[in-house]
Design a protein around this motif. Structure first.
Motif, PDB file in Angstrom:
ATOM      1  N   MET A 266      41.827  61.178  33.508  1.00 52.69           N
ATOM      2  CA  MET A 266      42.907  60.691  33.709  1.00 52.69           C
ATOM      3  C   MET A 266      43.119  60.239  35.358  1.00 52.69           C
ATOM      4  N   VAL A 267      43.126  58.861  35.750  1.00 50.16           N
ATOM      5  CA  VAL A 267      43.404  58.738  37.001  1.00 50.16           C
ATOM      6  C   VAL A 267      44.730  58.157  37.196  1.00 50.16           C
ATOM      7  N   SER A 268      45.289  58.654  38.134  1.00 49.35           N
ATOM      8  CA  SER A 268      46.749  58.539  38.204  1.00 49.35           C
ATOM      9  C   SER A 268      47.004  58.623  40.144  1.00 49.35           C
ATOM     10  N   GLY A 269      48.338  58.552  40.301  1.00 52.11           N
ATOM     11  CA  GLY A 269      48.732  58.768  41.720  1.00 52.11           C
ATOM     12  C   GLY A 269      49.060  57.511  42.559  1.00 52.11           C
ATOM     13  N   SER A 270      48.138  56.412  42.338  1.00 48.93           N
ATOM     14  CA  SER A 270      48.214  55.477  43.216  1.00 48.93           C
ATOM     15  C   SER A 270      47.481  54.169  42.566  1.00 48.93           C
ATOM     16  N   PRO A 271      47.781  53.183  42.955  1.00 48.61           N
ATOM     17  CA  PRO A 271      46.946  51.863  42.189  1.00 48.61           C
ATOM     18  C   PRO A 271      45.735  51.912  42.520  1.00 48.61           C
ATOM     19  N   LEU A 272      44.644  51.728  41.223  1.00 50.03           N
ATOM     20  CA  LEU A 272      43.440  51.632  41.356  1.00 50.03           C
ATOM     21  C   LEU A 272      42.867  49.982  41.175  1.00 50.03           C
ATOM     22  N   ALA A 273      42.023  49.681  42.027  1.00 51.58           N
ATOM     23  CA  ALA A 273      41.615  48.327  42.076  1.00 51.58           C
ATOM     24  C   ALA A 273      40.791  48.141  40.973  1.00 51.58           C
ATOM     25  N   PRO A 274      41.161  46.795  40.228  1.00 60.12           N
ATOM     26  CA  PRO A 274      40.464  46.731  39.091  1.00 60.12           C
ATOM     27  C   PRO A 274      39.093  46.730  39.077  1.00 60.12           C
ATOM     28  N   HIS A 275      38.219  46.096  40.090  1.00 60.56           N
ATOM     29  CA  HIS A 275      36.904  46.369  40.230  1.00 60.56           C
ATOM     30  C   HIS A 275      36.178  47.822  40.337  1.00 60.56           C
ATOM     31  N   ARG A 276      37.286  48.597  40.900  1.00 60.84           N
ATOM     32  CA  ARG A 276      36.964  50.125  40.988  1.00 60.84           C
ATOM     33  C   ARG A 276      36.971  50.680  39.396  1.00 60.84           C
ATOM     34  N   LEU A 277      38.227  50.376  38.725  1.00 62.94           N
ATOM     35  CA  LEU A 277      38.269  50.902  37.473  1.00 62.94           C
ATOM     36  C   LEU A 277      37.105  50.319  36.405  1.00 62.94           C
ATOM     37  N   ALA A 278      36.655  49.212  36.492  1.00 67.60           N
ATOM     38  CA  ALA A 278      35.583  48.565  36.111  1.00 67.60           C
ATOM     39  C   ALA A 278      34.291  49.329  36.313  1.00 67.60           C
ATOM     40  N   GLU A 279      33.966  49.731  37.746  1.00 68.52           N
ATOM     41  CA  GLU A 279      32.849  50.485  37.982  1.00 68.52           C
ATOM     42  C   GLU A 279      32.835  51.809  37.324  1.00 68.52           C
ATOM     43  N   ALA A 280      34.148  52.545  37.452  1.00 66.33           N
ATOM     44  CA  ALA A 280      34.195  53.918  36.671  1.00 66.33           C
ATOM     45  C   ALA A 280      33.801  53.737  35.168  1.00 66.33           C
ATOM     46  N   VAL A 281      34.348  52.920  34.638  1.00 68.39           N
ATOM     47  CA  VAL A 281      33.995  52.755  32.953  1.00 68.39           C
ATOM     48  C   VAL A 281      32.459  52.535  32.787  1.00 68.39           C
ATOM     49  N   GLU A 282      32.073  51.605  33.916  1.00 71.53           N
ATOM     50  CA  GLU A 282      30.729  51.339  33.690  1.00 71.53           C
ATOM     51  C   GLU A 282      29.628  52.501  34.296  1.00 71.53           C
ATOM     52  N   ARG A 283      30.225  53.392  34.948  1.00 71.12           N
ATOM     53  CA  ARG A 283      29.264  54.646  35.493  1.00 71.12           C
ATOM     54  C   ARG A 283      29.486  55.694  34.575  1.00 71.12           C
ATOM     55  N   LEU A 284      30.855  55.983  34.119  1.00 72.69           N
ATOM     56  CA  LEU A 284      31.174  57.209  33.489  1.00 72.69           C
ATOM     57  C   LEU A 284      31.327  57.108  31.808  1.00 72.69           C
ATOM     58  N   GLY A 285      31.146  55.634  31.566  1.00 71.72           N
ATOM     59  CA  GLY A 285      31.545  55.614  30.071  1.00 71.72           C
ATOM     60  C   GLY A 285      33.036  55.432  29.635  1.00 71.72           C
ATOM     61  N   PRO A 286      33.198  55.335  28.204  1.00 67.56           N
ATOM     62  CA  PRO A 286      34.567  55.338  27.711  1.00 67.56           C
ATOM     63  C   PRO A 286      35.435  56.373  27.759  1.00 67.56           C
ATOM     64  N   VAL A 287      35.504  57.082  28.676  1.00 73.63           N
ATOM     65  CA  VAL A 287      36.149  58.321  28.976  1.00 73.63           C
ATOM     66  C   VAL A 287      37.506  58.123  29.944  1.00 73.63           C
ATOM     67  N   VAL A 288      37.506  56.806  30.613  1.00 78.27           N
ATOM     68  CA  VAL A 288      38.538  56.585  31.675  1.00 78.27           C
ATOM     69  C   VAL A 288      39.862  56.152  31.312  1.00 78.27           C
ATOM     70  N   TYR A 289      41.081  56.848  31.786  1.00 77.42           N
ATOM     71  CA  TYR A 289      42.375  56.589  31.252  1.00 77.42           C
ATOM     72  C   TYR A 289      42.831  56.370  32.528  1.00 77.42           C
ATOM     73  N   GLN A 290      43.802  55.725  32.668  1.00 77.45           N
ATOM     74  CA  GLN A 290      44.721  55.287  33.946  1.00 77.45           C
ATOM     75  C   GLN A 290      46.208  55.498  33.614  1.00 77.45           C
ATOM     76  N   GLY A 291      47.013  56.327  34.356  1.00 82.36           N
ATOM     77  CA  GLY A 291      48.195  56.690  34.113  1.00 82.36           C
ATOM     78  C   GLY A 291      49.329  56.358  34.993  1.00 82.36           C
ATOM     79  N   TYR A 292      50.655  55.763  34.554  1.00 85.14           N
ATOM     80  CA  TYR A 292      51.801  55.617  35.457  1.00 85.14           C
ATOM     81  C   TYR A 292      52.770  56.228  35.059  1.00 85.14           C
ATOM     82  N   GLY A 293      53.310  56.945  36.113  1.00 86.14           N
ATOM     83  CA  GLY A 293      54.733  57.789  36.185  1.00 86.14           C
ATOM     84  C   GLY A 293      55.083  58.057  37.288  1.00 86.14           C
ATOM     85  N   GLN A 294      56.329  58.827  37.443  1.00 87.36           N
ATOM     86  CA  GLN A 294      56.846  59.184  38.461  1.00 87.36           C
ATOM     87  C   GLN A 294      57.552  60.753  38.225  1.00 87.36           C
ATOM     88  N   THR A 295      57.794  61.594  39.096  1.00 89.93           N
ATOM     89  CA  THR A 295      58.087  62.778  38.992  1.00 89.93           C
ATOM     90  C   THR A 295      59.670  62.630  38.246  1.00 89.93           C
TER      91      THR A 295
END
Length: 522
Positions: free
Chosen positions: A278-307
């Protein structure tokens, strides 16, 4: 929810029902669920002896250990208001947090000296022998626990980093935690249940004062998983602890993820055990998210929330695989229990596809800011929370973020406000004017950049001296990455300082970590 036990009743039941399985792993140490439950009962008995119970405030400033987690759960079982204290507060902020209605503070050997000077009249309780403090682990295990928290009492007071000038406390009630999917399996929608199954071996790091850390720790433990506290071997935990411990699930800030991707490019490690990241805490650039999926496989989630609101939306591997061109620029769809509305400045819904301020309604919103009714009225209206984030929804229900209504920078998953930094810099005798803006940064999500007009009668002050000035006033998280001296500040058509024009002045190397920038939090 009927007659179901209040928080943390379901969690305590899960420990009792599976006493032999391992809850925590730390080096050679294994803490089984039955042992963890006995530890919670022992600490709760000692806390009760110290006069703690429903409505009482307990601050916890410790390292990440099984005992520290047990202290949190024991205080909750007694119905206390628990304040997790973040590491790294300046002395004045620490005193402010400890003084926010607390009756006692829990420390361990590593934190006792830091806390003792700021604790004032609070009773100091310790996890293990510590001079001048009552040892919560010294007595016998107490009787079985029944969750004593009253639904509308505050269960958690989660304080911000303090970059607003002083930390703000978000009050989360026992009713809200009873509705939260992290602690209550019957509240989990299928998409969350699928993700939670990946947390069989959860890499636990950071601080238990973080609601996100505790959220996913709860999802791991309630689901029968093991929380692994990695030993420091001098290498980054991402990716090397994943390889060493066979980690199946973890959370990661954007800087952690980006650094891991860079390391894997140069020195491959086996991270094939990962099933949910689960990746969270600040915006993740689309190209970095795509790179993460390509390198790590279909395991990457991205979350948005606030305290203030908890987890709002989640982008899943299925979302990315199904509509990559749209999903990669979004933060996913809202959770089933979360309502999202996008509104204009007058509070009117703007509809699908149009940008506005994001408002949220859910069962686990905060009840307000501690001892700050004016700020509470500003963000909580008719059951809805103003997030102060800008965005839009598309026709498929994906939420897209575009900015913030507030002048803030998200550094290492922590909100850093420009105003207090500007005021701190302007108070320096060598500064006439100071302005602060944020810019994207691959390692810290965003970075703080300061633009300073020196006092006319003297030479420009040393940039490192200005960074130390800010550090002393606001702490490491607010220290500017760069300090740029300008003869005057450009003005926008509105008559206000043009921060976009200021950012355009940055040298090409401005993204490098400056000597005054504080360490990453994890």
């Amino acid at each position: 929810m009927g007659d179901a036990p209040g928080f943390p009743g379901a969690f305590l039941e899960s420990l009792e029902n599976d006493p032999a399985s391992v809850a925590f792993e730390q080096g050679e140490r294994r803490v089984r669920r039955g042992e963890l439950l006995a530890m919670i009962r022992r600490i709760a008995a000692a806390m009760r002896e110290a006069g703690l119970g429903p409505g009482k405030g307990v601050a916890v400033r410790t390292e990440v250990t099984p005992e520290a987690f047990a202290a949190h759960m024991a205080a909750h079982a007694l119905g206390c208001r628990v304040v997790g204290v973040r590491p790294g507060y300046p002395a004045a902020h620490l005193a402010h947090v400890l003084g926010a209605g607390n009756d006692a503070v829990v420390v361990d050997r590593s934190t006792a000296a830091e806390v003792r000077g700021a604790a004032g009249p609070l009773e100091v309780l310790s996890l293990g022998p510590c001079p001048g403090a009552a040892d919560l682990l010294a007595g016998p295990a107490g009787p079985p626990l029944a969750a004593a928290g009253r639904p509308d009492d505050v269960a958690v007071l989660a304080f911000t980093s303090g970059s607003t000038g002083r930390p703000k406390g978000c009050a989360i009630t026992y009713r809200a935690l009873r509705a939260h999917w992290a602690w209550e399996p019957d509240m989990r929608p299928p998409v969350v249940e699928e993700m939670a199954r990946g947390f069989e071996r959860y890499l636990l790091f950071g601080t238990l004062a973080s609601l996100v850390v505790m959220e996913f720790l709860g999802a791991c433990l309630v689901g029968g998983g093991t929380a692994v506290i990695a030993e420091d071997d001098g290498r980054p935990a991402f990716p090397y602890a994943i390889e060493r411990y066979g980690i199946t699930g973890s959370i990661a800030t954007v800087p952690k993820l980006c650094r891991m991707l860079d390391l894997l490019r140069d020195a491959p490690a086996d991270v094939g055990s990962l099933r949910a990241l689960m990746v969270s805490g600040s915006p993740l650039a689309p190209h970095r998210l795509a790179e993460a999926v390509e390198r790590l496989g279909p395991v990457v989630y991205q979350g948005y929330g606030q305290t203030e609101a908890g987890s709002i939306s989640m982008l899943t591997p299925a979302d990315i695989a199904g509509r990559p061109e749209r999903a990669l620029t979004s933060v996913g769809r809202p959770h089933p229990a979360v309502e999202v509305a996008v509104r204009d400045a007058e509070g009117r819904d703007v509809g699908t596809g149009r940008e506005g301020e994001i408002h949220v309604r859910s069962p686990y919103l905060m009840s307000g800011y501690w001892d700050d009714p004016d700020e509470t009225r500003d963000v909580l209206r008719d059951g809805w929370l103003r997030t102060r984030d800008l965005g839009r929804t598309d026709e498929d229900g994906f939420l897209h973020l575009s900015g913030r209504t507030r002048d803030a920078v998200m550094v290492n998953a922590m909100v850093v406000y420009a105003g207090p930094i500007e005021r701190a810099l302007a108070a320096h005798p060598g500064v006439d004017e100071a302005y602060v803006a944020g810019a994207p940064d691959e390692r810290t999500g965003e970075a703080v950049h300061a633009f300073v007009v020196p006092a006319r009668a003297q030479a420009a002050p040393d940039p490192d001296a200005l960074r130390e000035w800010v550090r002393a006033e606001l702490g490491d998280g607010s220290v500017p990455r760069t300090v740029t001296f300008v003869p005057e500040v450009p003005v926008a058509p509105s008559g206000k300082p043009d921060k976009r024009a200021l950012l355009a002045l940055l040298a090409p190397h401005a993204g490098a970590r400056g000597p005054g920038q504080g360490p990453e939090p994890f």
